[in-house]
Design a protein around this motif. Structure first.
Motif, PDB file in Angstrom:
ATOM      1  N   SER A 550       0.886  -1.095  -0.141  1.00 39.14           N
ATOM      2  CA  SER A 550      -0.339  -0.034   0.008  1.00 39.14           C
ATOM      3  C   SER A 550       0.784   1.251  -0.039  1.00 39.14           C
ATOM      4  O   SER A 550       2.041   1.180   0.347  1.00 39.14           O
ATOM      5  CB  SER A 550      -0.781   0.053   1.230  1.00 39.14           C
ATOM      6  N   GLN A 551       0.262   2.493  -0.195  1.00 39.75           N
ATOM      7  CA  GLN A 551       0.963   3.627  -0.149  1.00 39.75           C
ATOM      8  C   GLN A 551       1.496   3.824   1.194  1.00 39.75           C
ATOM      9  O   GLN A 551       2.702   4.455   1.296  1.00 39.75           O
ATOM     10  CB  GLN A 551       0.072   4.780  -0.911  1.00 39.75           C
ATOM     11  N   GLU A 552       1.010   3.502   2.161  1.00 39.72           N
ATOM     12  CA  GLU A 552       1.399   3.771   3.635  1.00 39.72           C
ATOM     13  C   GLU A 552       2.885   2.981   3.950  1.00 39.72           C
ATOM     14  O   GLU A 552       3.306   3.397   4.740  1.00 39.72           O
ATOM     15  CB  GLU A 552       0.314   3.327   4.398  1.00 39.72           C
ATOM     16  N   GLU A 553       2.863   1.904   3.053  1.00 40.88           N
ATOM     17  CA  GLU A 553       3.960   1.106   3.372  1.00 40.88           C
ATOM     18  C   GLU A 553       5.178   1.308   2.069  1.00 40.88           C
ATOM     19  O   GLU A 553       6.292   0.602   2.254  1.00 40.88           O
ATOM     20  CB  GLU A 553       3.851  -0.402   2.951  1.00 40.88           C
ATOM     21  N   VAL A 554       5.204   2.526   1.858  1.00 38.71           N
ATOM     22  CA  VAL A 554       6.314   3.261   0.971  1.00 38.71           C
ATOM     23  C   VAL A 554       6.772   4.493   1.466  1.00 38.71           C
ATOM     24  O   VAL A 554       6.333   5.310   1.832  1.00 38.71           O
ATOM     25  CB  VAL A 554       5.685   3.473  -0.341  1.00 38.71           C
ATOM     26  N   ARG A 555       8.349   4.418   1.619  1.00 41.40           N
ATOM     27  CA  ARG A 555       9.030   5.522   2.035  1.00 41.40           C
ATOM     28  C   ARG A 555       9.763   5.801   0.873  1.00 41.40           C
ATOM     29  O   ARG A 555      10.957   5.351   0.677  1.00 41.40           O
ATOM     30  CB  ARG A 555       9.955   5.553   3.174  1.00 41.40           C
ATOM     31  N   ALA A 556       9.543   7.236   0.130  1.00 41.20           N
ATOM     32  CA  ALA A 556      10.507   7.430  -1.057  1.00 41.20           C
ATOM     33  C   ALA A 556      11.274   8.638  -0.843  1.00 41.20           C
ATOM     34  O   ALA A 556      11.264   9.364   0.280  1.00 41.20           O
ATOM     35  CB  ALA A 556       9.361   7.866  -2.430  1.00 41.20           C
ATOM     36  N   GLY A 557      12.327   9.127  -1.671  1.00 40.44           N
ATOM     37  CA  GLY A 557      13.068  10.166  -1.430  1.00 40.44           C
ATOM     38  C   GLY A 557      14.140  10.231  -0.224  1.00 40.44           C
ATOM     39  O   GLY A 557      14.441  11.301   0.243  1.00 40.44           O
ATOM     40  N   LEU A 558      14.535   9.073   0.084  1.00 40.96           N
ATOM     41  CA  LEU A 558      14.922   8.795   1.200  1.00 40.96           C
ATOM     42  C   LEU A 558      16.968   8.951   1.047  1.00 40.96           C
ATOM     43  O   LEU A 558      17.079   8.023   0.269  1.00 40.96           O
ATOM     44  CB  LEU A 558      15.091   7.477   1.946  1.00 40.96           C
ATOM     45  N   SER A 559      17.336   9.509   1.719  1.00 40.98           N
ATOM     46  CA  SER A 559      18.786   9.536   1.647  1.00 40.98           C
ATOM     47  C   SER A 559      19.454   8.508   2.578  1.00 40.98           C
ATOM     48  O   SER A 559      18.611   7.866   3.264  1.00 40.98           O
ATOM     49  CB  SER A 559      19.617  10.806   2.060  1.00 40.98           C
ATOM     50  N   PRO A 560      20.640   7.866   2.192  1.00 39.40           N
ATOM     51  CA  PRO A 560      21.154   6.973   3.160  1.00 39.40           C
ATOM     52  C   PRO A 560      21.030   7.109   4.771  1.00 39.40           C
ATOM     53  O   PRO A 560      20.766   6.396   5.568  1.00 39.40           O
ATOM     54  CB  PRO A 560      22.732   6.859   2.774  1.00 39.40           C
ATOM     55  N   LEU A 561      21.334   8.421   5.113  1.00 36.93           N
ATOM     56  CA  LEU A 561      21.032   8.980   6.582  1.00 36.93           C
ATOM     57  C   LEU A 561      19.553   8.670   6.690  1.00 36.93           C
ATOM     58  O   LEU A 561      19.105   8.273   8.013  1.00 36.93           O
ATOM     59  CB  LEU A 561      21.577  10.152   6.732  1.00 36.93           C
ATOM     60  N   ASP A 562      18.719   9.034   6.129  1.00 39.44           N
ATOM     61  CA  ASP A 562      17.315   9.043   6.018  1.00 39.44           C
ATOM     62  C   ASP A 562      16.965   7.605   6.413  1.00 39.44           C
ATOM     63  O   ASP A 562      16.032   7.117   7.406  1.00 39.44           O
ATOM     64  CB  ASP A 562      16.372   9.589   4.979  1.00 39.44           C
ATOM     65  N   LYS A 563      17.391   6.468   5.731  1.00 40.33           N
ATOM     66  CA  LYS A 563      17.311   5.327   5.841  1.00 40.33           C
ATOM     67  C   LYS A 563      17.785   4.629   7.232  1.00 40.33           C
ATOM     68  O   LYS A 563      17.087   3.857   7.957  1.00 40.33           O
ATOM     69  CB  LYS A 563      17.811   4.307   4.874  1.00 40.33           C
ATOM     70  N   LEU A 564      19.004   4.992   7.656  1.00 42.42           N
ATOM     71  CA  LEU A 564      19.563   4.740   8.852  1.00 42.42           C
ATOM     72  C   LEU A 564      18.610   5.104   9.998  1.00 42.42           C
ATOM     73  O   LEU A 564      18.303   4.318  10.878  1.00 42.42           O
ATOM     74  CB  LEU A 564      20.970   5.378   8.885  1.00 42.42           C
ATOM     75  N   GLN A 565      18.004   6.412   9.913  1.00 43.16           N
ATOM     76  CA  GLN A 565      17.206   7.100  11.173  1.00 43.16           C
ATOM     77  C   GLN A 565      15.944   6.257  11.241  1.00 43.16           C
ATOM     78  O   GLN A 565      15.573   5.715  12.158  1.00 43.16           O
ATOM     79  CB  GLN A 565      17.005   8.417  10.935  1.00 43.16           C
ATOM     80  N   LEU A 566      15.334   5.800  10.018  1.00 45.72           N
ATOM     81  CA  LEU A 566      14.133   5.149   9.879  1.00 45.72           C
ATOM     82  C   LEU A 566      14.241   3.748  10.533  1.00 45.72           C
ATOM     83  O   LEU A 566      13.532   3.368  11.214  1.00 45.72           O
ATOM     84  CB  LEU A 566      13.560   5.174   8.340  1.00 45.72           C
ATOM     85  N   VAL A 567      15.455   2.960  10.128  1.00 47.61           N
ATOM     86  CA  VAL A 567      15.625   1.958  10.624  1.00 47.61           C
ATOM     87  C   VAL A 567      15.770   1.995  12.214  1.00 47.61           C
ATOM     88  O   VAL A 567      15.581   0.873  13.043  1.00 47.61           O
ATOM     89  CB  VAL A 567      16.723   1.028   9.962  1.00 47.61           C
ATOM     90  N   GLU A 568      16.763   2.713  12.625  1.00 47.76           N
ATOM     91  CA  GLU A 568      16.826   3.031  14.107  1.00 47.76           C
ATOM     92  C   GLU A 568      15.505   3.033  14.580  1.00 47.76           C
ATOM     93  O   GLU A 568      15.239   2.505  15.839  1.00 47.76           O
ATOM     94  CB  GLU A 568      17.715   4.180  14.410  1.00 47.76           C
ATOM     95  N   ALA A 569      14.673   3.836  14.294  1.00 50.03           N
ATOM     96  CA  ALA A 569      13.272   3.879  14.965  1.00 50.03           C
ATOM     97  C   ALA A 569      12.572   2.483  14.929  1.00 50.03           C
ATOM     98  O   ALA A 569      11.959   2.377  15.733  1.00 50.03           O
ATOM     99  CB  ALA A 569      12.306   4.903  14.257  1.00 50.03           C
ATOM    100  N   LEU A 570      12.517   1.922  13.985  1.00 49.50           N
ATOM    101  CA  LEU A 570      11.923   0.548  13.891  1.00 49.50           C
ATOM    102  C   LEU A 570      12.756  -0.407  14.960  1.00 49.50           C
ATOM    103  O   LEU A 570      11.830  -1.431  15.499  1.00 49.50           O
ATOM    104  CB  LEU A 570      11.794  -0.179  12.485  1.00 49.50           C
ATOM    105  N   ALA A 571      13.751  -0.319  14.899  1.00 49.14           N
ATOM    106  CA  ALA A 571      14.571  -1.193  15.831  1.00 49.14           C
ATOM    107  C   ALA A 571      14.044  -1.306  17.333  1.00 49.14           C
ATOM    108  O   ALA A 571      14.066  -2.061  18.010  1.00 49.14           O
ATOM    109  CB  ALA A 571      16.123  -0.849  15.721  1.00 49.14           C
ATOM    110  N   GLN A 572      13.523   0.175  17.587  1.00 44.08           N
ATOM    111  CA  GLN A 572      13.038   0.356  18.817  1.00 44.08           C
ATOM    112  C   GLN A 572      11.647  -0.018  19.244  1.00 44.08           C
ATOM    113  O   GLN A 572      11.264  -0.140  20.442  1.00 44.08           O
ATOM    114  CB  GLN A 572      13.119   1.692  19.495  1.00 44.08           C
ATOM    115  N   ARG A 573      10.963  -0.530  18.066  1.00 41.90           N
ATOM    116  CA  ARG A 573       9.474  -0.829  18.181  1.00 41.90           C
ATOM    117  C   ARG A 573       9.509  -2.403  17.897  1.00 41.90           C
ATOM    118  O   ARG A 573       8.800  -2.510  16.913  1.00 41.90           O
ATOM    119  CB  ARG A 573       8.820  -0.023  16.960  1.00 41.90           C
ATOM    120  N   GLY A 574      10.175  -3.115  18.124  1.00 39.23           N
ATOM    121  CA  GLY A 574      10.020  -4.684  18.184  1.00 39.23           C
ATOM    122  C   GLY A 574      10.945  -5.354  17.229  1.00 39.23           C
ATOM    123  O   GLY A 574      10.859  -6.593  17.123  1.00 39.23           O
ATOM    124  N   GLY A 575      11.905  -4.609  16.839  1.00 33.54           N
ATOM    125  CA  GLY A 575      13.048  -5.191  16.090  1.00 33.54           C
ATOM    126  C   GLY A 575      12.886  -5.105  14.580  1.00 33.54           C
ATOM    127  O   GLY A 575      11.574  -5.257  14.177  1.00 33.54           O
TER     128      GLY A 575
END
Length: 684
Positions: A550-575
């Motif tokens: 779905s559209q809610e499951e897409v994150r576009a226009g991300l830099s490598p730093l943006d990807k890193l920050q998003l992964v860090e946030a998800l790691a705190q919410r259940g791995g």
């Protein structure tokens, strides 16, 4: 100073995790050995040698403990474990049992002889390693057996030794089967190859192949080495090491792995790597190295077993020496203490986790999943979120020409000009143009590239280029076409001649054929997928829709730093498990709970990841296997601790004796080993 040489050896006679610790401690104390790592699961020792000839000193040191150090390439001979001693002890035990009916006065001597013969190899190993570990399993069984003989329990002493030896034989056999699971990939390579030379086809041994050789692979034969197809087309089956059940078509320019099976057709290949240095060898090496890295559960059980054995020994000493002072009956309490000695053996405890991890790593290697350590296998079972890179992970990473939009020339002429310019560029879009069907053959010269702009060449005396559309002022109709194509998720390049636009070329990176099915399987496992990409939203959404996202499951226009920050946030919410393939994914892969890299990706991504995937279809298998392995670990711990705890209680209450104690130890050992071996044949 010269860096230490690393040599790999096989350790014969090492059939338990306690043995591996003993071997590792001994090797580390050998002069000239800078570092030693021993893997019980693979049965190998990795020695970092500072002094030439230090391996001979290491061989002598291990020989005194009853182990043998052999070069890793040598195959073990004969059956594993102390089976001759088990057979001899069993025979004497049977004779003593028969004598109890025919010659009752001699039966006790017969049982005593069986016990002494059986305990001899255990006592010898216990004495050799006493300084290293005074509480070894061999030492505890030896003490219990001699104590039983001293109090007149000859029959039970003989049964104890016999059951222990049988348990060691079964354990050694099970461990050998698990280790064979790690080597099975290397056995896929054929023993011969058909090399093409000036004199035609010659049959040569596999060791004779070198990089650059041309080989023919007829139908029904396995590919002898990693290579690139030069001629022919065939159906190639790679199920043995990718887990893919259906064969795939391979033709000119495609890469094939050594060990894959040519089911139909035949191929001529150019060898890229010698067979012993190819992809299968690398997979086997990675699997073995993974076993050197302990999981959290392994470290916990190691620490527990090191405290458990002295605690039970202290309890045994209290039962034998202190309780008789208050309750009398010294012999009865000594008998209970001897049973506690057997229960103190930590074998089932220390094997419970590494056996399951080893089987999981070996099964993964055969299913297209390369775990780099037991910790990765363990952590993957607990993740709840899944972050996936787009290009090269969910897509093939190879753009294909989708449309030609001519402006001032015909479509055929535009494609011919574009192909002429593309001959001098290594850009993925240039490669897609060269591979596109259509007219070509125009001569070009003076190829050059301008970073950030495009590629140029002179064709028929005029400068022709392939450039970014935004670099040129486009006529309104052409600009409208470009916007419409971009909204469809296309990547564009513009053909210009002397600065004038001639045509637009639209490219599309097709999704991997297995991507939609893999994502559906991951949803069924309860994971929440999220597509991460540096592309525009317009380019990402069509792919997401094609894959069922779905559209809610897409994150576009991300830099490598943006990807890193998003992964860090998800790691705190259940791995989170991060799947990628490029160098720009490396930071996110390293930060994720578990990083997974597609094997076709860059070396940087593979080094940063915890798990390598031979294809995206292997991703659901990795999740299922990690959960199966974690369940096996939990069952093993429950069996090992539960059985020992149960018999500890019944022994203290006087409800069980020596034979039950040895059954508790060896029974738990056999159960956890068999439970672990199930993973080698598990359907994932």
């Amino acid at each position: 100073m010269e860096a230490p040489r690393v040599r790999v050896f096989r350790v014969e006679g090492m059939d338990c995790a306690d043995c591996a610790r003993k071997v590792e401690g001994t090797l580390r104390s050998v002069p000239g050995v800078a570092r030693a790592e021993v893997s019980f699961q693979s049965g190998k020792a990795y020695l970092h040698l500072e002094v030439p000839g230090a391996e001979r000193e290491a061989e002598r040191a291990l020989a005194s403990l009853g182990y043998r150090l052999r070069p890793a390439g040598e195959e073990a001979r004969g059956l594993p474990g102390p089976w001759p001693w088990a057979l001899l002890t069993g025979g004497l035990l049977l004779l003593a049992f028969l004598a109890s009916f025919l010659l009752p006065t001699w039966a006790g001597w017969g049982y005593a002889l069986a016990a002494l013969v059986g305990v001899y190899p255990l006592a010898r190993r216990a004495a050799a390693g006493f300084r290293q570990n005074p509480f070894s399993m061999q030492a505890l069984v030896t003490a219990a057996t001699l104590g039983a003989l001293a109090i007149g329990a000859q029959a039970e002493a003989a049964v104890v030794v016999f059951l222990f030896l049988v348990g060691e034989v079964l354990e050694a056999y099970a461990v050998a089967q698990a280790r064979r699971g790690l080597r099975v990939l290397g056995e896929l390579l054929p023993r011969r190859a058909y090399r093409l030379g000036d004199g035609g086809v010659e049959e040569v041994p596999l060791e004779a192949l070198r990089a650059g050789d041309r080989v023919r692979v007829p139908p029904g034969e396995r590919v002898p080495a990693d290579g690139v197809v030069l001629e022919g087309e065939a159906l190639v089956e790679e199920a043995a090491f990718t887990g893919e059940p259906l064969p795939g078509t391979r033709g000119m320019g495609d890469r094939v792995y050594g060990g894959s099976l040519v089911a139909e057709g035949s191929l001529v290949l150019r060898v890229e790597r010698p067979p012993k240095e190819g992809f299968l060898a690398e997979m086997e090496r990675l699997a073995e190295e993974a076993l050197l890295r302990k999981s959290r559960a392994e470290r916990v059980m190691d620490a527990f077993s090191r405290r458990y054995t002295p605690a039970v020994l202290a309890l045994a000493a209290f039962v034998a020496l202190a309780l008789p002072l208050f309750r009398g009956d010294f012999l009865e309490h000594l008998y209970k203490a001897l049973a506690l000695l057997l229960i103190a053996c930590p074998c089932a405890l220390v094997v419970s986790v590494p056996a399951a991890i080893a089987a999981g790593v070996a099964r993964g290697a055969r299913a297209g999943v390369l775990f780099k350590g037991g910790a990765a296998l363990e952590r993957l079972a607990g993740v709840r979120h899944l972050a996936l890179d787009k290009t090269g992970t969910l897509t093939l990473g190879r753009p294909r020409l989708a449309r030609v939009m001519p402006w001032r020339v015909g479509g055929g002429e535009a494609l011919a000009l574009a192909k002429a310019v593309a001959q001098g560029s290594a850009h993925p879009l240039a490669r897609a143009l060269r591979e596109a069907e259509g007219p070509g053959g125009l001569e070009a010269e003076g190829h050059r590239s301008e970073p950030g702009l495009g590629s140029f060449a002179r064709v028929a005396g005029e400068e022709v280029g392939l450039v970014r559309p935004e670099a040129v002022a486009l006529p309104e109709p052409l600009r409208t076409q470009a916007r419409a194509l971009e909204e469809e998720g296309m990547t564009l390049t513009l053909l210009v001649r002397s600065g004038e636009p001639l045509a637009l070329f639209a490219f599309q990176d097709a999704p991997r054929p297995e991507a939609r099915e893999a994502l559906a399987a991951l949803r069924a496992l309860g994971l929440k997928p999220l597509l991460l990409t540096g592309d525009r939203t317009g380019a990402a959404l069509p792919l997401a829709q094609a894959l069922g996202l779905s559209q809610e499951e897409v994150r576009a226009g991300l830099s490598p730093l943006d990807k890193l920050q998003l992964v860090e946030a998800l790691a705190q919410r259940g791995g989170v498990a991060m799947v990628g393939d490029g160098a720009n994914d490396a930071p996110a892969l390293a930060r994720a709970t578990v990083g997974l890299a597609v094997a076709e990706g860059t070396g940087v991504a593979l080094r940063a990841a915890d798990v390598g995937l031979l294809s995206l279809a292997a991703l659901p298998r990795a999740l299922r296997l990690s959960r199966l392995a974690l369940a096996a670990v939990r069952w093993n711990i429950a069996l090992a601790v539960g059985l020992k705890g149960l018999f500890l209680l019944t022994t203290l209450l006087g409800l069980s004796g020596l034979w039950a104690a040895v059954l508790a130890d060896n029974g738990a050992l056999v159960l956890v080993t068999l439970n672990s071996l199930r993973l080698l044949w598990a359907r994932v």
